[in-house]
Design an enzyme around this catalytic site. Structure first.
Site, PDB file in Angstrom:
ATOM      1  N   ASP A  42      46.996  47.114   8.934  1.00  0.00           N
ATOM      2  CA  ASP A  42      47.731  47.911   9.663  1.00  0.00           C
ATOM      3  C   ASP A  42      48.439  48.190  10.772  1.00  0.00           C
ATOM      4  OD1 ASP A  42      47.661  51.335   9.260  1.00  0.00           O
ATOM      5  OD2 ASP A  42      47.352  50.966  10.820  1.00  0.00           O
ATOM      6  N   TYR A  47      52.625  51.174  18.581  1.00  0.00           N
ATOM      7  CA  TYR A  47      51.731  50.548  18.715  1.00  0.00           C
ATOM      8  C   TYR A  47      52.866  49.297  19.981  1.00  0.00           C
ATOM      9  CZ  TYR A  47      49.169  52.532  15.592  1.00  0.00           C
ATOM     10  OH  TYR A  47      48.250  53.372  14.326  1.00  0.00           O
ATOM     11  N   LYS A  76      54.005  53.061   9.743  1.00  0.00           N
ATOM     12  CA  LYS A  76      54.209  54.031   9.583  1.00  0.00           C
ATOM     13  C   LYS A  76      56.100  54.272  10.463  1.00  0.00           C
ATOM     14  CE  LYS A  76      49.692  54.472  11.086  1.00  0.00           C
ATOM     15  NZ  LYS A  76      49.087  53.055  11.580  1.00  0.00           N
ATOM     16  N   HIS A 109      53.811  58.862  10.427  1.00  0.00           N
ATOM     17  CA  HIS A 109      52.933  58.821  11.054  1.00  0.00           C
ATOM     18  C   HIS A 109      51.927  60.263  11.730  1.00  0.00           C
ATOM     19  CE1 HIS A 109      51.766  55.758  13.895  1.00  0.00           C
ATOM     20  NE2 HIS A 109      50.392  56.501  14.645  1.00  0.00           N
TER      21      HIS A 109
END
Ligand code: A2P
Length: 316
Positions: A42, A47, A76, A109
């Protein structure tokens, strides 16, 4: 490994989470996980580590033991690319970073829009209201990603029941996933029932309580999920760890689960949770722990003057 069906595809129920996995650590984490038998990773561009995840995927596939088709990769759409014309370029950038031709699952997201090129809002001017940028328009642009073969499946994250309902009504393609915070302190039983009735699979994020999230996201008095006496007691009785109890709890409820770890031992331990059996009494004891405790509250989107409030995001 159990799977969830998304259309005619099967998503492995345990995935490796990569939020908070630092560049410099996430390469080894992904390689270790795929080596240990994980087949689901994921990701998200916010990130800050997709290029390194991409290198790990590419080198794993080049090794020949695991092929691209064996691995489910989710990413996302960040909040700054909700304008319909920004959706495809955002996915193309993620695909380039992940070194993939298509993404297995692409999620919106947050139900929150930011001005283009804004990672995190610094002032209310950085936020765009949902009246100005409706979720249904962003969703329509995501549907085109499926039409064009760039995304095999599309879904959402951090959606509450009314927002999910409105996309189910407005969309040409129904959302095939809602990825939300789920653990025994936040069991979201109404959402779990709604999702089941409407055939929307769920993924549990922060399943271990995300104790490594930034200090600014933590409340002073927050309980530590992994140290909960009930969870510790169940773990000891099964000769398992608290993390394994939490992961198995999510699987028992029919949700996918994406524990994050960058530690080889814990990565393997988390996958092995799929083999644990919890009794009905264990599940009853765990269901008594609910307390509406959100570890990821979304306060970033609610700075003073923002069109968003915690009530409008969660409607709690
Ligand atoms: P680490 O990456 O050093 O293993 P969440 O998935 O809820 O966001 O939680 C991630 C946090 O839980 C990280 O601090 C991670 O640390 C830690 N963690 C992951 N797996 C385990 C485990 N099996 N036991 C204890 N802590 C774990």
């Amino acid at each position: 490994m159990d799977t969830l069906s998304l259309g005619s595809d099967e998503m492995p129920i345990v995935g490796l989470g990569t939020w908070k996995s630092a560049p410099g650590e996430v390469y080894d984490a992904v390689r270790t996980a795929l080596d240990a038998g994980y087949r689901h990773v994921d990701c998200a561009p916010i990130y800050g580590n997709e290029p390194e995840v991409g290198r790990a995927l590419d080198e794993t596939f080049a090794g020949g033991d695991v092929s691209r088709d064996d691995v489910w990769v989710t990413s996302k759409l960040w909040n700054d690319a909700h304008a319909p014309e920004d959706v495809q370029p955002a996915l193309e950038s993620t695909l380039e970073d992940l070194q993939l031709e298509t993404i297995d699952l692409y999620l919106m997201h947050w139900p929150v829009a930011l001005k283009p090129d804004t990672s995190m809002p610094q002032s209310p001017d950085d936020l765009v209201s949902l009246d100005e940028q409706p979720l249904a328009e962003t969703w329509a642009a995501m549907e085109e990603l499926v039409d064009d073969g760039l995304a095999r499946h599309i879904g959402v994250s951090n959606f509450n029941i009314p927002k999910l309902q409105s996309l189910l009504e407005a969309g040409r393609i129904a959302p095939e996933m809602n990825q939300i915070e789920l653990h025994p302190y936040l069991p979201q039983t109404e959402m779990v029932s709604f999702a089941r009735e409407n055939d929307v699979p769920l993924t549990a994020y922060s399943p271990l309580g995300s104790k490594d999230r930034p200090e600014g996201m933590k409340a002073d008095d927050e309980p530590i999920l992994l140290e909960d006496p009930t969870i510790v007691e169940i773990a000891e009785r099964h000769d398992a760890t608290p993390a394994q109890v939490l992961i198995r709890w999510a699987i028992e409820r029919g949700t996918a689960v994406i524990p994050k770890s960058v530690n080889a031992g814990r990565i393997k331990e988390n996958l092995a949770a799929a083999d644990l059996s919890l009794t009905d009494d264990d599940m009853d004891a765990l269901s008594g722990l609910g307390r509406g405790r959100r570890y990821v509250r979304g306060e970033l989107w609610t700075l003073e003057g923002s069109p968003y409030t915690l009530e409008s995001i969660w409607e709690e």
